[in-house]
Design a protein around this motif. Structure first.
Motif, mmCIF file in Angstrom:
data_model
loop_
_atom_site.group_PDB
_atom_site.id
_atom_site.type_symbol
_atom_site.label_atom_id
_atom_site.label_comp_id
_atom_site.label_asym_id
_atom_site.label_seq_id
_atom_site.Cartn_x
_atom_site.Cartn_y
_atom_site.Cartn_z
ATOM 1 N N LEU A 141 0.832 -1.206 0.000
ATOM 2 C CA LEU A 141 0.000 0.000 0.000
ATOM 3 C C LEU A 141 0.866 1.255 0.000
ATOM 4 N N HIS A 142 1.883 1.280 0.844
ATOM 5 C CA HIS A 142 2.706 2.490 0.957
ATOM 6 C C HIS A 142 3.500 2.784 -0.320
ATOM 7 N N ASN A 143 3.826 1.761 -1.083
ATOM 8 C CA ASN A 143 4.634 1.961 -2.282
ATOM 9 C C ASN A 143 3.807 2.097 -3.556
ATOM 10 N N CYS A 144 2.507 2.076 -3.431
ATOM 11 C CA CYS A 144 1.630 2.217 -4.599
ATOM 12 C C CYS A 144 0.896 3.551 -4.553
ATOM 13 N N ASP A 145 0.664 4.114 -5.715
ATOM 14 C CA ASP A 145 0.014 5.418 -5.826
ATOM 15 C C ASP A 145 -1.438 5.336 -6.275
ATOM 16 N N PRO A 148 3.011 10.516 3.098
ATOM 17 C CA PRO A 148 4.074 10.984 2.203
ATOM 18 C C PRO A 148 5.048 9.860 1.870
ATOM 19 N N PRO A 149 5.718 9.953 0.712
ATOM 20 C CA PRO A 149 6.705 8.935 0.352
ATOM 21 C C PRO A 149 7.818 8.862 1.396
ATOM 22 N N GLY A 150 8.455 7.721 1.449
ATOM 23 C CA GLY A 150 9.579 7.548 2.362
ATOM 24 C C GLY A 150 9.330 6.410 3.322
ATOM 25 N N PRO A 151 10.406 5.831 3.811
ATOM 26 C CA PRO A 151 10.278 4.689 4.723
ATOM 27 C C PRO A 151 9.612 5.092 6.035
ATOM 28 N N LEU A 152 8.766 4.213 6.517
ATOM 29 C CA LEU A 152 8.104 4.350 7.811
ATOM 30 C C LEU A 152 7.203 5.574 7.941
ATOM 31 N N SER A 153 6.817 6.203 6.823
ATOM 32 C CA SER A 153 5.975 7.396 6.912
ATOM 33 C C SER A 153 4.513 7.113 6.598
ATOM 34 N N THR A 205 4.836 -0.561 -9.704
ATOM 35 C CA THR A 205 6.162 -0.087 -9.300
ATOM 36 C C THR A 205 7.220 -0.713 -10.218
ATOM 37 N N PRO A 206 8.449 -0.234 -10.173
ATOM 38 C CA PRO A 206 9.507 -0.855 -10.983
ATOM 39 C C PRO A 206 9.880 -2.271 -10.535
ATOM 40 N N TYR A 207 9.476 -2.667 -9.322
ATOM 41 C CA TYR A 207 9.896 -3.943 -8.760
ATOM 42 C C TYR A 207 9.560 -5.124 -9.671
ATOM 43 N N CYS A 208 8.316 -5.240 -10.099
ATOM 44 C CA CYS A 208 7.907 -6.412 -10.893
ATOM 45 C C CYS A 208 8.543 -6.399 -12.284
ATOM 46 N N LYS A 209 8.648 -5.237 -12.874
ATOM 47 C CA LYS A 209 9.299 -5.153 -14.196
ATOM 48 C C LYS A 209 10.774 -5.522 -14.093
ATOM 49 N N TYR A 234 -2.300 -2.955 11.183
ATOM 50 C CA TYR A 234 -1.963 -1.650 11.774
ATOM 51 C C TYR A 234 -0.876 -1.739 12.837
ATOM 52 N N SER A 235 -0.552 -2.930 13.308
ATOM 53 C CA SER A 235 0.457 -3.061 14.355
ATOM 54 C C SER A 235 1.888 -3.131 13.818
ATOM 55 N N VAL A 236 2.051 -3.227 12.479
ATOM 56 C CA VAL A 236 3.400 -3.293 11.903
ATOM 57 C C VAL A 236 3.697 -2.055 11.071
ATOM 58 N N LYS A 237 4.959 -1.836 10.802
ATOM 59 C CA LYS A 237 5.386 -0.756 9.912
ATOM 60 C C LYS A 237 5.754 -1.372 8.578
ATOM 61 N N PRO A 238 5.578 -0.617 7.484
ATOM 62 C CA PRO A 238 5.891 -1.186 6.149
ATOM 63 C C PRO A 238 7.363 -1.544 5.992
#
Length: 189
Positions: free
Chosen positions: A31-35, A63-68, A102-106, A185-189
């Motif tokens: 979810l966090h890495n998809c727009d 907002p973009p970025g780790p853990l945000s 995302t670029p990951y799968c490509k 909700y108890s974990v961070k991405p």
């Protein structure tokens, strides 16, 4: 075998993607890495009434970025939109987001249907955010979708969120994994 495959995935992604045994983290990560995502409603439109209807919507959990990321899928909607008209009759919906955007799968040459190109299916309902949450939703959405700020004001845009009740994760072979909202909700991405 599962741990070896997870290690290969972690190395290939530079340690960024959660391993398959951490389904709740994977759901937050995707979810966090998809727009955007595909939102499915039950149509209220003449000729389609009661049938499934899917549409693409921009979204953000922060907002973009780790853990945000908050984990809450926020959307910017108008009553003029056909799916929103469906939601006014029945607010239940499902939302699918996939790393295929995302670029990951490509990069790994994963077809979007390949389970290794993880996707998440959320079920729940769409609700307008209250005034105390509107600032958070605005920051989350406009930080990723700055064009939204200039959309026509006469369309009466409003902030909404996907109220998650069920979560399914497909990130590896062998079928879907069920994640509870509490686990999610108890974990961070």
């Amino acid at each position: 075998l599962l741990l070896c495959a997870a290690a290969v995935l972690l190395l290939a992604a530079g340690g960024a993607i959660p391993p398959p045994e951490e389904a709740a983290r994977m759901a937050r990560f995707v979810l966090h890495n998809c727009d955007w995502g595909a939102l499915a409603t039950l149509s209220a439109q003449e000729g389609l009434r009661g049938r499934p209807f899917a549409n693409i919507f921009s979204l953000s959990d922060g907002p973009p970025g780790p853990l945000s990321g908050s984990g809450v899928p926020y959307l910017y909607l108008t009553d003029m939109e056909i799916s929103v008209q469906d939601l006014e009759i029945n607010s239940n919906a499902s939302l699918t987001v996939s790393l295929a955007q995302t670029p990951y799968c490509k990069k790994h040459r994963y077809d979007p249907q390949n389970p290794l190109c993880a996707h998440i299916i959320f079920c729940g309902s769409i609700v307008k955010v209250n005034d105390s949450e509107a600032g958070l939703a605005k920051k989350a959405l406009f930080s990723r979708h700055p064009e939204m700020e200039s959309w026509p004001k006469d369309h009466n845009w409003f902030f909404a969120k996907f109220n998650i009740t069920n979560i399914w994760v497909l990130d590896y072979f062998g079928g879907l994994k069920i994640v509870t909202p509490e686990e999610y909700y108890s974990v961070k991405p």
